[in-house]
Write an enzyme that holds these catalytic residues in place. Structure first.
Site, PDB file in Angstrom:
ATOM      1  N   GLU A  75      -2.036   7.596  -9.410  1.00 53.93           N
ATOM      2  CA  GLU A  75      -1.826   8.592  -8.495  1.00 53.93           C
ATOM      3  C   GLU A  75      -0.991   9.899  -9.095  1.00 53.93           C
ATOM      4  OE1 GLU A  75       0.165   7.358  -5.209  1.00 53.93           O
ATOM      5  OE2 GLU A  75       2.058   6.955  -6.215  1.00 53.93           O
ATOM      6  N   ASP A  77       6.122  -0.018  -8.380  1.00 56.68           N
ATOM      7  CA  ASP A  77       5.916   0.980  -9.386  1.00 56.68           C
ATOM      8  C   ASP A  77       6.444   0.430 -10.863  1.00 56.68           C
ATOM      9  OD1 ASP A  77       4.970   2.702  -7.179  1.00 56.68           O
ATOM     10  OD2 ASP A  77       6.702   3.961  -7.197  1.00 56.68           O
ATOM     11  N   GLY A  83      14.535   0.494  -4.866  1.00 56.83           N
ATOM     12  CA  GLY A  83      14.095   1.257  -5.972  1.00 56.83           C
ATOM     13  C   GLY A  83      14.997   2.446  -6.402  1.00 56.83           C
ATOM     14  N   HIS A 112      -1.951   1.900   0.230  1.00 60.46           N
ATOM     15  CA  HIS A 112      -0.840   0.963   0.463  1.00 60.46           C
ATOM     16  C   HIS A 112      -1.304  -0.651   0.399  1.00 60.46           C
ATOM     17  CE1 HIS A 112       0.566   4.785   1.944  1.00 60.46           C
ATOM     18  NE2 HIS A 112       1.732   4.252   1.664  1.00 60.46           N
ATOM     19  N   ARG A 118     -23.221   4.037 -11.546  1.00 63.22           N
ATOM     20  CA  ARG A 118     -22.425   5.199 -11.090  1.00 63.22           C
ATOM     21  C   ARG A 118     -21.195   5.288 -11.798  1.00 63.22           C
ATOM     22  NH1 ARG A 118     -22.535   4.217  -4.552  1.00 63.22           N
ATOM     23  NH2 ARG A 118     -24.669   5.331  -4.134  1.00 63.22           N
TER      24      ARG A 118
HETATM   25  O1  F6P Z   1       7.286   3.658  -4.552  1.00 63.51           O
HETATM   26  C1  F6P Z   1       6.197   2.855  -4.031  1.00 63.51           C
HETATM   27  C2  F6P Z   1       5.157   3.745  -3.551  1.00 63.51           C
HETATM   28  O2  F6P Z   1       4.199   3.006  -3.075  1.00 63.51           O
HETATM   29  C3  F6P Z   1       4.541   4.860  -4.672  1.00 63.51           C
HETATM   30  O3  F6P Z   1       3.967   4.221  -5.428  1.00 63.51           O
HETATM   31  C4  F6P Z   1       3.855   5.728  -3.950  1.00 63.51           C
HETATM   32  O4  F6P Z   1       3.864   6.872  -4.386  1.00 63.51           O
HETATM   33  C5  F6P Z   1       4.686   5.957  -2.683  1.00 63.51           C
HETATM   34  O5  F6P Z   1       5.548   4.706  -2.368  1.00 63.51           O
HETATM   35  C6  F6P Z   1       4.033   6.028  -1.310  1.00 63.51           C
HETATM   36  O6  F6P Z   1       4.942   6.365  -0.454  1.00 63.51           O
HETATM   37  P1  F6P Z   1       4.613   6.165   1.276  1.00 63.51           P
HETATM   38  O7  F6P Z   1       4.726   4.730   1.855  1.00 63.51           O
HETATM   39  O8  F6P Z   1       5.786   7.087   1.857  1.00 63.51           O
HETATM   40  O9  F6P Z   1       3.292   6.971   1.551  1.00 63.51           O
END
Ligand code: F6P
Length: 363
Positions: A237, A142, A117, A287, A177
């Site tokens: 997020e 992303d 990325g 994740h 809800r």
């Molecule tokens: O860039 C991919 C990503 O999954 C983002 O969407 C997220 O903010 C970040 O990596 C999470 O990172 P880590 O795996 O270090 O928690």
């Protein structure tokens, strides 16, 4: 090696569905069509610094097309130009780029293929400046990489997030809800926008459109008045209130991009419940969105990108990343990719489409 020619390949940054499909495509085509030897570097740029690599045979990349993750391992922290070294409880940063370039030169390769990325492409651009012939392949769930309309991994993440939203509907409707689904995307709202539309989110909150709590509460109440006693909120997020800040989950000091986002869903849940009196719950997809098998779309895209990278090696298009423009593959210079994240433009047609079906963006 039929002709003395050799390349190397690594994956950097977060894992995502489709990396193995790229490794497979590059390795198979490089061996079959160009007779190249392919070296796989382990754990991203850690492997470059510590000389950790292995030869990839045709058979060693067989059967990995459908597998998530990366057979080579990866790293979100290894940056040769700012390499974190732990000394007891302390972290020290060292410029290890000379070692990296020397180690790459010792491999006697004509090109290093870097799958990654924005972070990986930024490092690739620096290595290019230091004389390493590089070709980039765009990867991130992303979808926020400059120079390409789409990255592989995004479709898989959207499909997992959408399934999450679909499943949340049951509880939302049965218990009347507000259910909040927090999705990834870093500072970009692509995953929230696409999964929010696909999952029929009533409220979609993306970083590019700072929200007003009052507008969200009003939407929830309006739905109640109309007999819809539940609401689904899909929140990126990286979303933030107007005039406010993102919610930070943790700081990873050894990373060049140390801020890890997360938690906005819980903050919103409490605030919405307080303001509307409607019971609220939050689910963080986290994740899960990066895991498991790639969608057919991502398998095809990853294979196209990997195969094209091999054409670029043959054409000596070093310093470029394979990009997608419409239906075509293009070559984009790494300096243009390294310019920062590709956010959702405020005039993106999808925002208009969503507004057309009465979706609220909290503005
Ligand atoms: O860039 C991919 C990503 O999954 C983002 O969407 C997220 O903010 C970040 O990596 C999470 O990172 P880590 O795996 O270090 O928690």
């Amino acid at each position: 090696m039929k002709n003395g020619r050799r390349i190397a390949i690594l994956s950097g940054g977060g894992d995502c569905p489709g990396i193995n499909a790229v490794i497979r495509a590059v390795t198979k085509k490089a061996i079959l069509q160009l007779g190249l030897e392919v070296i796989g570097i382990e754990d991203g740029f850690h492997g470059v610094i510590h000389n950790r690599c292995r030869k990839l045979e045709y058979d060693s990349v067989s059967g990995i097309l459908t597998q998530g993750g990366t057979m080579l391992g990866t790293s979100k922290t290894a940056n040769p130009y700012r390499y974190a070294i732990k000394k007891g409880n302390k972290l020290e940063f060292k410029d290890m780029s000379k070692t990296a370039v020397e180690n790459i030169n010792k491999l006697d390769i004509e090109c290093l293929v870097c799958i990654g990325g924005d972070g990986t492409m930024g490092i690739s651009h620096d290595l290019l400046r230091d004389g390493v012939p590089i070709i980039g392949v765009p990867k991130t769930i992303d979808n926020d990489l400059k120079g390409t309309d789409i990255t592989f991994g995004f479709d898989s993440a959207v499909s997992i997030a959408t399934e999450g939203i679909d499943r949340i509907h049951t509880t939302a409707e049965s218990h009347h809800r507000v259910m909040i689904v927090e999705v990834m995307g870093h500072h970009a709202g692509w995953i929230a926008l696409h999964s929010g539309i696909a999952g029929g989110g009533d409220i979609i909150l993306i970083p590019e459109i700072p929200y007003k709590l009052d507008a969200i509460a009003e939407k929830v109440k309006e739905r109640h008045r109309k007999g819809k006693r539940f609401s689904i909120v899909v929140v990126a997020e990286g979303a933030k209130p107007k005039g406010g800040n993102v919610v930070i989950r943790r700081v990873v000091k050894e990373s060049s991009d140390p801020i890890r986002l997360g938690g906005i869903g819980f903050v919103l849940g409490e605030q919405i419940e307080k303001k509307t009196g409607v019971e609220s719950r939050t689910v963080v997809m986290g994740h899960l969105q990066r895991g498991g098998t790639p969608t057919p779309f991502d398998r095809v895209l990853a294979t196209r990108l990997g195969a094209r990278a091999v054409d670029m090696i043959e054409n000596k298009e070093f310093g470029y990343m394979v990009g997608v423009k419409g239906d075509s593959l293009i070559s984009v210079h790494l300096k243009d990719v390294a310019k920062g994240p590709r956010l959702v433009p405020l005039d993106d047609p999808l925002i208009e489409t969503a507004r057309g079906v009465n979706t609220c963006f909290g503005d």
